[in-house]
Design a protein around this motif. Structure first.
Motif, mmCIF file in Angstrom:
data_model
loop_
_atom_site.group_PDB
_atom_site.id
_atom_site.type_symbol
_atom_site.label_atom_id
_atom_site.label_comp_id
_atom_site.label_asym_id
_atom_site.label_seq_id
_atom_site.Cartn_x
_atom_site.Cartn_y
_atom_site.Cartn_z
ATOM 1 N N ILE A 199 0.842 -1.208 0.000
ATOM 2 C CA ILE A 199 0.000 0.000 0.000
ATOM 3 C C ILE A 199 0.873 1.252 0.000
ATOM 4 N N ARG A 250 -5.163 -11.041 -0.351
ATOM 5 C CA ARG A 250 -6.485 -10.414 -0.384
ATOM 6 C C ARG A 250 -6.406 -8.984 -0.889
ATOM 7 N N LEU A 251 -5.341 -8.316 -0.530
ATOM 8 C CA LEU A 251 -5.166 -6.941 -1.017
ATOM 9 C C LEU A 251 -5.014 -6.942 -2.538
ATOM 10 N N ALA A 256 -8.117 -7.297 -4.323
ATOM 11 C CA ALA A 256 -9.047 -6.171 -4.211
ATOM 12 C C ALA A 256 -8.596 -4.944 -5.003
ATOM 13 N N LEU A 257 -7.337 -4.899 -5.400
ATOM 14 C CA LEU A 257 -6.818 -3.678 -6.032
ATOM 15 C C LEU A 257 -7.529 -3.292 -7.329
ATOM 16 N N GLY A 282 -10.546 -3.641 -8.228
ATOM 17 C CA GLY A 282 -11.830 -3.028 -7.894
ATOM 18 C C GLY A 282 -11.691 -1.632 -7.323
ATOM 19 N N ALA A 283 -10.481 -1.350 -6.811
ATOM 20 C CA ALA A 283 -10.230 -0.008 -6.279
ATOM 21 C C ALA A 283 -9.588 0.881 -7.325
ATOM 22 N N GLY A 284 -9.547 0.402 -8.550
ATOM 23 C CA GLY A 284 -9.009 1.218 -9.635
ATOM 24 C C GLY A 284 -7.494 1.246 -9.688
ATOM 25 N N VAL A 285 -6.858 0.273 -9.052
ATOM 26 C CA VAL A 285 -5.387 0.250 -9.045
ATOM 27 C C VAL A 285 -4.931 -0.897 -9.932
ATOM 28 N N LEU A 295 -11.658 -8.132 0.764
ATOM 29 C CA LEU A 295 -11.424 -6.713 1.025
ATOM 30 C C LEU A 295 -12.108 -5.904 -0.064
ATOM 31 N N ALA A 296 -12.624 -4.780 0.318
ATOM 32 C CA ALA A 296 -13.274 -3.943 -0.697
ATOM 33 C C ALA A 296 -13.036 -2.485 -0.367
ATOM 34 N N GLY A 297 -12.902 -1.695 -1.402
ATOM 35 C CA GLY A 297 -12.742 -0.257 -1.223
ATOM 36 C C GLY A 297 -12.766 0.417 -2.569
ATOM 37 N N ASP A 298 -13.202 1.647 -2.582
ATOM 38 C CA ASP A 298 -13.320 2.375 -3.846
ATOM 39 C C ASP A 298 -11.984 2.871 -4.365
ATOM 40 N N ASP A 299 -11.031 2.993 -3.465
ATOM 41 C CA ASP A 299 -9.706 3.437 -3.889
ATOM 42 C C ASP A 299 -8.683 2.866 -2.930
ATOM 43 N N LEU A 300 -7.446 3.193 -3.161
ATOM 44 C CA LEU A 300 -6.364 2.609 -2.364
ATOM 45 C C LEU A 300 -6.512 2.954 -0.889
ATOM 46 N N LEU A 351 -9.084 0.894 0.767
ATOM 47 C CA LEU A 351 -8.583 -0.466 1.014
ATOM 48 C C LEU A 351 -7.668 -0.487 2.228
#
Lengths: 456, 327
Positions: free
Chosen positions: A351, A378-379, A382-383, A385-388, B241-246, B249
């Motif tokens: 991160i 897990r990170l 998920a990235l 979906g977070a636009g990364v 894990l879920a989040g709209d951005d870094l 997260l």
């Protein structure tokens, strides 16, 4: 040449958001099995595997594809590269790309075995493709061959078939008769090919006379790929896996001195000079946790090799952002007194690395994730979906290539590289930085491979 | 249990660290004072002569009071391997003959390879049996418990402890990497499948660092390995894990970790100091050794005359452990 230090790239491209630029696809292709490439004596087809992928990569980026021949790969793949370079037209290429293609063809002809070269040209004949550059390449190779008599004695039908194809049957036969009689072979002269003293060979090719004397049985061949390394030790210790890691171990185990620090500096400079340059921003998550210290016979093995890699990257990467996972460090000078300590929080490290907006993230670790193992996986999941979508690559430092990686794969969804010897750094950095997206990654890979292009 | 020891247990640690999790095991590191005057189990303790099966000498090997860790055992080449049923004190220079040690090999066929003597702590699954047999001078007294322990690992039903900790040593020692000892750490809470199974405390970080490999690899790691390798343990399904951005997260990750740490510490409350009955066993240099027994936990602790708790090894009873493993 088979890859001396095969570094398997376990690239799980099913990971969402994984970058699959041409460079990465090409390296993945070239690091995998090449499969068959056989031109049957009769028939109209070629028995070849992965041909379509080779063709796709060649068409997508001809210059980069040509340079792929210099990657750590096998001759079985290089035959296919040679075939694609001979098959493809050159119109539409930049001058630089043409020049690269010509150089790579010349290099491949000097590196591959005679049989492999003939296979590539026979395949060209089978698909009925004529190219001026292929004609020039074959003629130059054949009539400049230092062991031509031996080659022709052994493979007369194949040589003549290819010569007939590239020159045309009539011109081929006329040229051979001219050479056999000592007269100028005009077509070959125009190609800049010297044919003096080749009368007996030409006669033999025309099925006339006896096999010529063959004073030279075979030619020397170029070795391609990353620089050949010193032989690996039979018994691996913590201080025989490269000069730099050994210097670090001695510095850490002994009484610190200017002499020991200088030895580290010199080893970094020497190794870094051999490594490719990356002009983008690389965020490095460096595992400096307690497990990296190791114990017993392997004490300091992981931390020394990881630190060695970091110090080299600090010289080779234009913009290196360091994130430590474990003992806090920030500058290469901290390596002198580094002591691995603390727990391994790779997820937080990644991160922090992503916050630097890098082109690429590299995680250098022994693979043991202790702060909630599973969090990194897990990170990573998920990235997207977070636009990364920044590429992240896991680089595991091993004691030997035979290490058991159970419990040492914290994120199986990430592409993985590994190294255990300092000689692996070139190939690792090449595979790593090639994953930078867009022009940054392409430029790096082209430059890295072009560095390996020998003068022929 | 005296009110003073209750408060001593509560004051035993100054700081609780970030949990570490690998497989079915979790550890919460504990950080206490760096007390001086104590000899560690590797640098300050030595196995002396083995007189006969079950009878051996333990010797102080350095300055400072040595609190011999509960259930320490030694593996030696060319000799029967033993473990102690109880903790004890060794004053500087003192040698003590222990006649109620357990032989942890049932026959000659069990000698381990390796030239070095190395020590271990009995695996969790045999510790209650060992403690209950302290004072019983019968070298084979632990073989039934060891046999049952081996059976859980699919090994031959013999009283050879090395069938697991010897043959599995390469796997078990990797727990030292899977769980990292931290600077200043002087104790730990051990969890299996989210349930507390052990509370280990040392007089100072140096002592704990010497004891750590034996605890994490053999005392507790062996049971974790059993779950992974022989009981088909699978990691629980986790909500992605879920989040709209870094940053979202990052926040989500930290929130999950805080919640997880809270769950572990809540589970740790199962060890209720007030529910332990204490029996004094030994005294030395202002220190008193107690055996502690409760419904779910047993073990031994050492309290100083200033009421501070300087050593503890409290672990889940076998019945509780087996119920947990079978769940």
């Amino acid at each position: 040449m088979t890859a001396l230090h095969a570094i398997p790239l376990r690239d799980h491209v099913s990971a969402p958001g994984a970058h699959t630029g041409v460079g990465v696809r090409l390296l993945d292709l070239l690091s995998g099995p090449a499969g068959r490439f056989v031109v049957p004596r009769h028939g109209t087809t070629i028995d070849w595997e992965h041909h379509a992928t080779h063709a796709t990569c060649s068409e997508a980026d001809p210059e980069l594809y040509a340079l792929g021949a210099l990657a750590d790969t096998t001759d079985a793949h290089r035959i296919q590269v040679l075939f694609q370079l001979l098959r493809a037209g050159r119109s539409g290429l930049t001058e630089a790309a043409r020049h690269t293609a010509d150089r790579v063809v010349t290099v491949l002809l000097a590196a591959l075995s005679d049989d492999d070269v003939l296979t590539a040209f026979l395949a060209l004949r089978r698909v009925r493709v004529h190219r001026a550059h292929a004609t020039r390449a074959f003629a130059t190779w054949l009539f400049g061959h230092p062991a031509l008599a031996a080659l022709v004695a052994r493979r007369r039908p194949a040589v003549r078939d290819v010569l007939d194809h590239v020159l045309g049957v009539a011109v081929s036969r006329a040229s051979l008769r001219a050479i056999a009689s000592g007269a100028p072979a005009l077509r070959l002269d125009r190609l800049g090919v010297a044919t003096e003293d080749l009368g007996p060979v030409a006669a033999w090719l025309l099925r006339d006379g006896s096999a010529p004397a063959a004073p030279v049985a075979e030619r020397a061949r170029l070795v391609l790929g990353s620089a050949p390394a010193a032989p690996r030790p039979r018994t691996v210790t913590v201080t025989n896996r490269g000069a730099l890691s050994a210097a670090l171990v001695h510095l850490w185990r002994g009484t610190p001195s200017d002499a020991l620090r200088s030895e580290v500096d010199d080893a970094v400079a020497a190794r870094a000079a051999t490594l490719p340059r990356f002009d983008g921003r690389l965020a490095l998550v460096l595992d400096t946790s307690a497990s990296m210290a190791g114990y017993g016979d392997r004490a300091l093995a992981s931390v020394s090799q990881a630190t060695a890699l970091w110090l080299c990257l600090s010289r080779c990467v234009a913009d290196l952002r360091l994130v430590s996972a474990g003992a806090s460090i920030s500058h290469p000078s901290a390596a002198y007194g580094l002591r691995a300590a603390g727990a391994t929080d790779l997820a937080s490290g990644v991160i922090d690395a992503l916050r630097t907006a890098p082109d690429l993230v590299a995680v250098v670790t022994d693979g043991y994730e202790t702060v909630r193992s599973g969090d990194l996986a897990r990170l990573v999941q998920a990235l997207p979906g977070a636009g990364v979508d920044t590429p992240i690559v896991l680089c595991t430092v091993l004691f030997t290539a035979a290490d058991d990686l159970t419990h040492r794969r914290p994120a199986p969804g990430l592409p993985e590289l590994s190294c255990w010897h300092e000689d692996d750094f070139d190939a690792l950095i090449t595979r790593l930085c090639a994953r930078a997206p867009g022009p940054v990654g392409r430029r790096f890979l082209c430059d890295a491979l072009r560095r390996r292009l020998p003068e022929v | 249990m005296t009110p003073n020891l209750v408060s001593a247990l509560s004051r035993a640690t100054q700081r609780v660290g970030v949990p570490q999790v690998s497989g079915p095991m979790a550890i919460v590191p504990l950080f206490g004072p760096d007390r001086v005057g104590y000899a560690g189990p590797r640098s300050g303790l030595r196995l002396g002569d083995v007189h006969t099966y079950g009878s051996l000498d333990v010797e102080s090997a350095g300055p400072g009071l040595c609190i011999v860790p509960l259930h320490i055992g030694w593996i030696q080449k060319g000799a029967q391997n033993h473990a102690l049923c109880r903790s004890l004190f060794l004053a500087p220079g003192e040698k003590v003959r222990v006649d109620d040690a357990c032989c942890v090999q049932a026959s000659q066929g069990g000698y381990l390879e390796g030239a070095d003597q190395w020590f271990f702590v009995l695996p969790l699954g045999v510790r209650e049996a060992a403690l209950s047999l302290r004072g019983t001078n019968e070298y084979s007294k632990l073989w039934d418990a060891i046999t049952a322990f081996n059976k859980r690992f699919g090994r031959t039903r013999r009283g050879h402890l090395e069938q697991v900790i010897g043959s599995g040593r390469a796997t078990l020692t990797r727990f030292r990497s899977r769980f990292e000892l931290l600077d200043g750490q002087s104790g730990a809470l051990f969890f299996l499948r989210g349930a507390l199974v052990g509370f280990e405390l040392a007089p100072n970080p140096a002592y704990f660092a010497e004891l750590w490999p034996a605890l994490v690899s053999f005392a507790y790691g062996a049971e974790a390995w059993g779950l992974e390798a022989h009981r088909g343990w699978q990691p629980p399904e986790e909500v992605p894990l879920a989040g709209d951005d870094l940053e979202a997260l990052a926040d989500a990750l930290q929130a999950e970790r805080r919640a997880h740490a809270a769950r572990l510490l809540h589970a740790a409350e199962r060890l209720n100091p007030r529910a332990l009955e204490l029996r004094s066993e030994d005294r030395c240099s202002g220190h008193e050794l107690f055996t502690a027994e409760g419904d779910d936990f047993v073990g031994q602790v050492v309290r100083r005359d200033d009421d501070s708790l300087v050593y503890a090894s409290l672990y889940a009873r076998t019945a509780s452990l087996e119920a947990l493993l079978a769940a």
